[in-house]
Design an enzyme around this catalytic site. Structure first.
Site, mmCIF file in Angstrom:
data_model
loop_
_atom_site.group_PDB
_atom_site.id
_atom_site.type_symbol
_atom_site.label_atom_id
_atom_site.label_comp_id
_atom_site.label_asym_id
_atom_site.label_seq_id
_atom_site.Cartn_x
_atom_site.Cartn_y
_atom_site.Cartn_z
ATOM 1 N N GLY A 610 0.852 -1.193 0.000
ATOM 2 C CA GLY A 610 0.000 0.000 0.000
ATOM 3 C C GLY A 610 0.874 1.223 0.000
ATOM 4 O O GLY A 610 2.056 1.169 0.329
ATOM 5 N N GLY A 612 0.652 5.838 -0.031
ATOM 6 C CA GLY A 612 -0.171 7.038 0.059
ATOM 7 C C GLY A 612 0.725 8.230 0.243
ATOM 8 O O GLY A 612 1.950 8.130 0.069
ATOM 9 N N GLY A 613 0.134 9.314 0.574
ATOM 10 C CA GLY A 613 0.869 10.565 0.692
ATOM 11 C C GLY A 613 1.965 10.512 1.743
ATOM 12 O O GLY A 613 3.003 11.153 1.623
ATOM 13 N N TYR A 614 1.756 9.690 2.759
ATOM 14 C CA TYR A 614 2.720 9.611 3.864
ATOM 15 C C TYR A 614 3.908 8.753 3.504
ATOM 16 O O TYR A 614 4.927 8.810 4.159
ATOM 17 C CB TYR A 614 2.029 8.971 5.086
ATOM 18 C CG TYR A 614 1.498 7.627 4.694
ATOM 19 C CD1 TYR A 614 0.215 7.525 4.169
ATOM 20 C CD2 TYR A 614 2.296 6.497 4.746
ATOM 21 C CE1 TYR A 614 -0.243 6.320 3.713
ATOM 22 C CE2 TYR A 614 1.837 5.295 4.286
ATOM 23 C CZ TYR A 614 0.562 5.204 3.769
ATOM 24 O OH TYR A 614 0.117 4.018 3.291
ATOM 25 N N LYS A 616 4.921 4.523 2.230
ATOM 26 C CA LYS A 616 4.497 3.190 1.806
ATOM 27 C C LYS A 616 4.267 2.264 2.981
ATOM 28 O O LYS A 616 4.807 2.466 4.065
ATOM 29 C CB LYS A 616 5.577 2.567 0.922
ATOM 30 C CG LYS A 616 5.550 3.075 -0.505
ATOM 31 C CD LYS A 616 6.502 2.255 -1.358
ATOM 32 C CE LYS A 616 6.212 2.497 -2.834
ATOM 33 N NZ LYS A 616 7.132 1.746 -3.677
ATOM 34 N N LYS A 631 4.682 0.737 8.292
ATOM 35 C CA LYS A 631 4.319 1.986 7.638
ATOM 36 C C LYS A 631 5.558 2.875 7.680
ATOM 37 O O LYS A 631 6.007 3.287 8.736
ATOM 38 C CB LYS A 631 3.164 2.613 8.412
ATOM 39 C CG LYS A 631 2.568 3.829 7.767
ATOM 40 C CD LYS A 631 1.353 4.245 8.598
ATOM 41 C CE LYS A 631 0.956 5.676 8.335
ATOM 42 N NZ LYS A 631 -0.039 6.135 9.305
ATOM 43 N N ASP A 727 -10.553 10.339 12.920
ATOM 44 C CA ASP A 727 -10.515 10.022 11.486
ATOM 45 C C ASP A 727 -11.136 8.660 11.211
ATOM 46 O O ASP A 727 -10.601 7.846 10.483
ATOM 47 C CB ASP A 727 -9.078 10.084 10.969
ATOM 48 C CG ASP A 727 -9.024 10.351 9.463
ATOM 49 O OD1 ASP A 727 -10.060 10.789 8.908
ATOM 50 O OD2 ASP A 727 -7.968 10.118 8.857
#
Ligand code: NAG
Ligand code: NAG
Ligand code: NAG
Ligand code: NAG
Ligand code: NAG
Ligand code: NAG
Ligand code: NAG
Length: 926
Positions: A610, A612-614, A616, A631, A727
């Site tokens: 996966g 995202g902006g942060y 992988k 993460k 969130d």
């Protein structure tokens, strides 16, 4: 379409009823943010919370509501957002002269019922003109000319009873001219309209007789260059106000109706390039007629002598017809007469009274076989020529791009062709006309107090279509170029038709060139996103917008922080040292970079599950065989050491089977990684969308809802100190191998001390669609904000819709569809079919009731998470399930076990997609 837009608007209105005035202003803000997001090159001054605070250029407000947006010649590109409807007090919308604006005119435009001007001249809009345009009852000016609109002219335009200017010219419009009938409106109803500019389209069919009657106030009727057929209706002769009639360039047949002579105000009559027949009618009475053009038709018979007596007649253009007999211009011909062109007819002789010394062309008539007068082809006409001379000064040479103005100052002019669409001036070489035009132009700028130094005209031409085009340059006073605001204001003088040309020039349009130079060079203000709006309506576009803004702000912040921090994060705290900085961890391990590298096979691509902006997420395996998810923050998303530490401390404290647990972390070699337990079945969202291949029937959904609720209740009620997640969303609920829900990602979580029960946050954070509107409005964070988000997830569980899908908000969709008197509350339409409709959905009503209570506008009316858990347990019992079954037995009937033939789901194939998805983005303004 219009209805659904209005419905959406209505829904939106209901959505935030907390403070009515704030709401509306917020709509404006949302609308503008969306506009800004969809268009490149909007003013850089469009920042800050309040568009009406005076700092936003080219926006005008009345009573804190946006009433006007004028962005002319701004080099905008992109699309006009359908969220434009949010700007419900808008009176003026002018995006003219932005060739980069493409796409459709959204039908939601029909919701802007206060609109008086809609000017979209010279953009690149395409597609249909939406029918909803007929809802804009106050519209006075509608200018959509020079775009690529196609399809028909919406009949609904006939409802615009205030319309005074209708300009749809230079598009690709097709179909008939709509007139009213028993069921639909039509252009004949536009009794206040002064201008129908419909030229240069593909309109077809007859000119309907119904289109005209004596109650109309039309002065310009321009239908040239279409595909109109049939006859000129006699009713045209009823519209006494007409000054210009252009139906040239069509396929009109039949005779010219004799009653046109009633039109005593007509200055220009253009019938060329049609298939007319019959004689030139008796036009006696048309005392304003100045310019008569009937070339390339099939007119026959004699030219009536009375024609030349019309007192204002200057030009008579009749070439390429079958006019015959003797030409007699009589003795009382107009003193204005300049030109009679009868080339290529059947004229056999003439009687020209003494004294007529202006141009007469008889070339290619039988008479020229014998005689030579009027039969020579005159010098090819070079056309008019003019160029504004310097104003008693010596032109100077200017650096690149700049031009010497008539006042001999170097400047960047705002220039373009000024196109007169039906000028009845014959003698276009006469410089008086141009000096008049210059004076009128200057006067209109001065009356609007615009900083214009001078104007210059050059290169007049009359093109093949008889449009008269002249190049206009407008020079700024002072500083060398117009700034953004000034350019737009000068452009508006033309788009709003505030400039009125002198008599005879006729209707015009001005399409300035791309402003080629960067005169908008304002000092770039540092982007301070004051308040980023996070309310949950307005379309997915807005979602993206906010996410982008959030990411941007987030990165800016990080960048600043990193600059002030030392490169070595261990200077902040050293997990191995004893400086009191070691995070207080409960059960979480500190991994070295080398270890994690080994567990993930050097962070190999096949272990990447996966991103995202942060950064992988990687799958890895500990030496014990335990699978883990790592993460790994990318450089841009690194947190400050302190923040990272806080997050780890927080995460390490929570232990619950419905929460993804932290295994450890790595803060080594400039890396920040969080090591979680591996949750094999991905996100709830993936399952609901069908992506993961896991089928969620009603029972499973109840179980997922219960699990997530328990996890949250733990955070709120049992964690010490309590934690607000902030969130909750379907991408943050992961499913384990037994489809147990596990709440993930505590990146935004806030621990609350006892004294902090009402936590005032300076930054509203969360994800669009899930964000609690009360929290957004008040910035006051409580556990009830999580309850709201959870309620949205419950609705997602029943409908499998995204919270905002095609501009519709799930909460309102359910609310509107709900009918409590019916079975399953009549929700079959919107239920996710995969929920298993064949089986009865026991407890569905109660579940929906609960969800709706969770999304109550006021947090006080929402249940606490603990209550939610109890209610879902009850619902499960109603549905015949033991809510605690999963914890007591691994062989319960909901366990995923492949190939168990006695299993209720044995026919399903479970494709286990091994991914742990973490949320990719969040709103994180500051
Ligand atoms: C306006 O559109 C017409 C037709 O497409 C085109 O011929 C004309 O050049 C355009 N005018 C300007 C100034 O772009
Ligand atoms: C009325 O006009 C509309 C639009 O111009 C057209 O679609 C419709 O067919 C017409 N109805 C009748 C009964 O002629
Ligand atoms: C002109 O047409 C409009 C709409 O069709 C109608 O309302 C009006 O009465 C007509 N006026 C006359 C004088 O016929
Ligand atoms: C006019 O009619 C002639 C024959 O009647 C035809 O050939 C021509 O194409 C028509 N012209 C137009 C502009 O319709
Ligand atoms: C044209 O009409 C006028 C006014 O009705 C009339 O006086 C005149 O005789 C007519 N001319 C011809 C040639 O019929
Ligand atoms: C543009 O010029 C106007 C004066 O005409 C001035 O008031 C305004 O502040 C200027 N805008 C910018 C962004 O410089
Ligand atoms: C636009 O023009 C109309 C008349 O043509 C005028 O009444 C109106 O005030 C103008 N609008 C602006 C904002 O100048």
């Amino acid at each position: 379409m219009g209805q659904s837009t209005q419905l959406l608007q209505l829904l939106f209105m209901q959505y935030l009823v907390i403070a009515v005035t704030a709401n509306n202003a917020m709509d404006d803000n949302l609308g503008l943010l969306s506009l800004k997001h969809e268009l490149q090159n909007t003013p850089t001054s469009w920042v800050g919370a309040d568009p009406c605070d005076g700092s936003w250029e080219l926006i005008n407000c009345i009573n804190s509501r946006v009433t006007s947006i004028k962005l002319l010649s701004m080099r905008l590109s992109g699309k006009l957002t359908s969220d434009i409807f949010l700007l419900s007090e808008l009176q003026y919308l002018d995006l003219s002269y932005n060739i980069g604006i493409t796409g459709q005119l959204p039908s939601s435009i029909g919701s802007l019922t206060k609109l008086e001007n809609l000017n979209l001249i010279g953009c690149s809009f395409s597609g249909l003109i939406p029918d909803t345009i007929g809802n804009l009852k106050l519209l006075r000016i509608l200018s959509l000319n020079n775009n690529s609109f196609n399809g028909p002219i919406p009949a609904s335009i006939g409802s615009l009873s205030q319309l005074f200017w209708l300009d749809l010219a230079n598009n690709q419009l097709e179909g008939h001219l709509p007139v009213s009938n028993a069921t639909a409106p039509g252009l004949d109803l536009l009794l206040h309209a002064r201008h129908f500019h419909l030229e240069n389209n593909k309109l077809s069919g007859n000119i309907p007789p119904k289109l005209f009657n004596s109650s109309m106030s039309l002065i310009h009727l321009i239908l040239r260059s279409n595909k109109l057929t049939g006859r000129i209706p006699r009713t045209l002769g009823l519209v006494q106000t007409l000054e210009v009639i252009r139906v040239d360039g069509n396929s009109i047949i039949g005779p010219v109706p004799s009653n046109l002579r009633n039109l005593v105000n007509v200055e220009g009559l253009y019938l060329s390039n049609n298939n007319l027949s019959g004689p030139i009618p008796n036009l006696t009475g048309m005392n304003s007629l100045n310019y008569l053009e009937m070339e390339n038709t099939q007119l026959q018979g004699q030219v009536p002598v009375s024609l030349f007596s019309l007192p204002n007649l200057q030009s008579v253009l009749l070439k390429n017809n079958q006019l015959n007999g003797l030409l007699d211009i009589g003795t009382t011909y107009s003193a204005q007469l300049q030109l009679i062109d009868l080339q290529n007819n059947l004229i056999s002789g003439y009687t020209i009274a003494g004294g007529y010394n202006k141009e007469l062309i008889l070339v290619d008539n039988p008479i020229c076989e014998k005689l030579s007068s009027y039969c020579t082809v005159s010098q090819p006409n070079n056309g008019p020529s003019y160029s504004t001379p310097p104003n008693k000064c010596q032109p100077i040479s200017c650096s690149s791009g700049q031009v010497s103005s008539p006042n001999c100052l170097c400047a960047y002019p705002y220039s373009g062709p000024l196109v007169f669409r039906a000028t009845s001036i014959s003698d276009l070489g006469h410089s008086d006309y141009y000096t008049d035009l210059e004076a009128y132009l200057m006067r209109s700028f001065q009356s609007q107090k615009l900083p214009v130094n001078s104007v210059s005209l050059s290169n007049p031409i009359k093109d093949f279509s008889e449009d008269f085009i002249i190049r206009l340059q407008i020079f700024p006073s002072g500083q060398g170029c117009f700034n953004r605001t000034e350019v737009s204001q000068v452009g508006f003088v033309f788009s709003n038709q505030s400039f009125k040309p002198p008599q005879g020039f006729g209707p015009y349009y001005f399409i300035p060139d791309h402003v080629p130079y960067d005169c908008y060079a304002e000092t770039k203000k540092s982007l301070s996103i004051g308040v980023i709006i996070g309310a949950a309506v307005g379309g997915t576009v807005l979602l993206l917008l906010l996410l982008l803004a959030g990411v941007y702000a987030f990165r800016q912040k990080r960048r600043a922080e990193r600059a002030s921090e030392q490169l070595n994060p261990f200077s902040q705290w050293d997990p191995n040292g004893g400086s009191g900085g070691i995070p207080q961890l409960k059960g979480a391990r500190c991994f070295s970079f080398e270890e994690l590298k080994k567990y993930t096979n050097k962070f190999s691509e096949e272990n990447s599950i996966g991103s995202g902006g942060y950064g992988k997420v990687y799958r890895g395996t500990l030496p014990t065989g335990q699978p883990i998810a790592i993460k790994r923050a990318q450089t841009e998303s690194l947190q400050g050491g302190h923040e990272f530490k806080t997050e780890i401390e927080l995460l390490s404290r929570v232990h619950h089977k419905n929460l993804v647990s932290l295994v450890g972390f790595c803060f080594d070699q400039g890396e920040q990684m969080l090591v979680y337990e591996y949750v094999p079945n991905g996100t709830l969202k993936d399952s609901l969308s069908g992506k993961s291949g896991i089928k969620l029937d009603w029972m499973r959904r109840l179980k997922v809802a219960l699990g997530a609720a328990r996890g949250l209740a733990y955070l709120h009620e049992l964690a010490n100190p309590p934690i607000i997640h902030r969130d909750i969303k379907s991408t943050n609920i992961l499913l384990d191998e037994r489809i147990n829900a596990k709440v993930a990602d505590f990146g935004l979580s806030i621990p609350m001390g006892d004294d902090e029960k009402d936590h005032i946050t300076t930054q509203v954070k969360g994800t669009m669609g899930y964000l609690d509107p009360e929290y957004y409005m008040t910035q006051q964070l409580t556990e009830k904000s999580d309850v709201y988000s959870y309620g949205v997830v419950m609705l997602e569980l029943v409908t499998a819709r995204m919270p905002i899908e095609r501009g519709k908000y799930i909460v309102r969709v359910v609310q509107m569809a709900m009918d409590k008197t019916k079975v399953s509350y009549n929700l079959h339409e919107i239920l996710d079919p995969a929920i298993g409709l064949q089986t009865s959905l026991k407890g569905l009503e109660k579940f929906v009731d609960l969800a709706m209570r969770c999304v109550e506008e006021s947090g006080a009316n929402r249940p606490a998470m603990g209550d939610v858990v109890k209610e879902i347990e009850n619902i499960m019992q109603i549905a015949g399930l033991n809510p605690n079954v999963e914890s007591t037995s691994t062989s319960d009937s909901y366990e995923v076990s492949k190939g168990n033939s006695g299993h209720p789901y044995c026919n399903e194939t479970f494709e286990f997609e091994y991914s742990v998805a973490f949320p990719t983005s969040k709103i994180e303004p500051h």
